[in-house]
Scaffold this motif. Structure first.
Motif: not given
Length: 244
Positions: A204-227
């Protein structure tokens, strides 16, 4: 005790140097604005066999704490030996607190929320640099971490940088499993000095207003965590350990 809503304590611009455990320790206070810490300078003593400093500002089982006004919370680098293990602010089992507009440097954990809810981390600057002829690289782990079911918190408009490309924060913001329904808004996280900018294992995390996520290092999600995408979560992407 925390059944008294009339707490109104102000700590204004203290200079607390070489503390051996905590610079400020708060427990079992309650109220709309029970304790205000405004500005000041906080740095721990060097770790030794008999001295092992913990968080500079530590609160437990308390409500309505506000830490603001450009407080400087620093970890040691100008000493012989291994990198520091200094911590900044830690709130355990607290609620309705604010950490706003402060300066952190050379801390393994700058801000930690453990079992803390309905609180705000906003407008802080977190970084690292070595100074002095005998300086050692600081130990950098996670700049901001929420764990122990720290729910319904807001983390916004913070700036996070590690020391360099060779001494990075492992994680800029870490939302551990159970730290659900938090909001990340407009944070700036340097991808060249932070290995994983945002590690989100919560729901249930909310992202807004240009929070920097990922970039060259990507975004990591553990098993069964949904995007999740779409107002009604029309599209969900996840990996359960075997299948996607």
């Amino acid at each position: 005790t925390n059944d008294d809503l009339n707490w109104d304590v102000h700590i204004i611009r203290p200079i607390i140097d070489t503390f051996k455990k905590h610079a400020v320790y708060i427990t079992n206070v309650d109220g709309v604005g029970s304790v205000s810490i405004i500005g000041g300078y906080y740095v721990a003593a060097k770790n030794t066999a008999s001295v092992n400093p913990e968080a500079a500002i530590y609160a437990t089982n308390s409500n309505g704490i506000c830490i603001t006004g450009g407080a400087q919370i620093l970890g040691l680098t100008n000493h012989d030996g291994d990198g520091n293990t200094d911590d900044g602010i830690r709130l355990d089992s607290c609620t309705s607190c604010s950490i706003i507009g402060n300066r952190f440097a050379n801390l393994q954990y700058a801000i930690s929320l453990n079992g803390t809810t309905y609180s705000t981390i906003q407008g802080n600057v977190i970084s690292a640099a070595v100074t002095g002829e005998d300086a050692q690289d600081p130990s950098l782990v996670e700049a901001i971490r929420l764990f122990g079911n720290s729910t319904f918190n807001t983390v916004g408009n913070n700036t996070i940088r590690g020391q360099s490309g060779s001494n990075k924060y492992t994680k800029g913001i870490n939302l551990a499993s159970g730290s659900d329904n938090c909001k990340l808004i407009g944070n700036i996280i340097d991808s060249t000095t932070v290995t994983t900018q945002v590690d989100d294992s919560a729901s249930g995390t909310g992202y807004a207003g240009g929070t920097t996520v990922g970039g060259s290092s990507g975004v990591d999600f553990n098993d069964s965590v949904k995007a999740r995408f779409g107002t009604g979560n029309d599209l969900e992407l996840y990996h359960d350990g075997s299948h996607s």
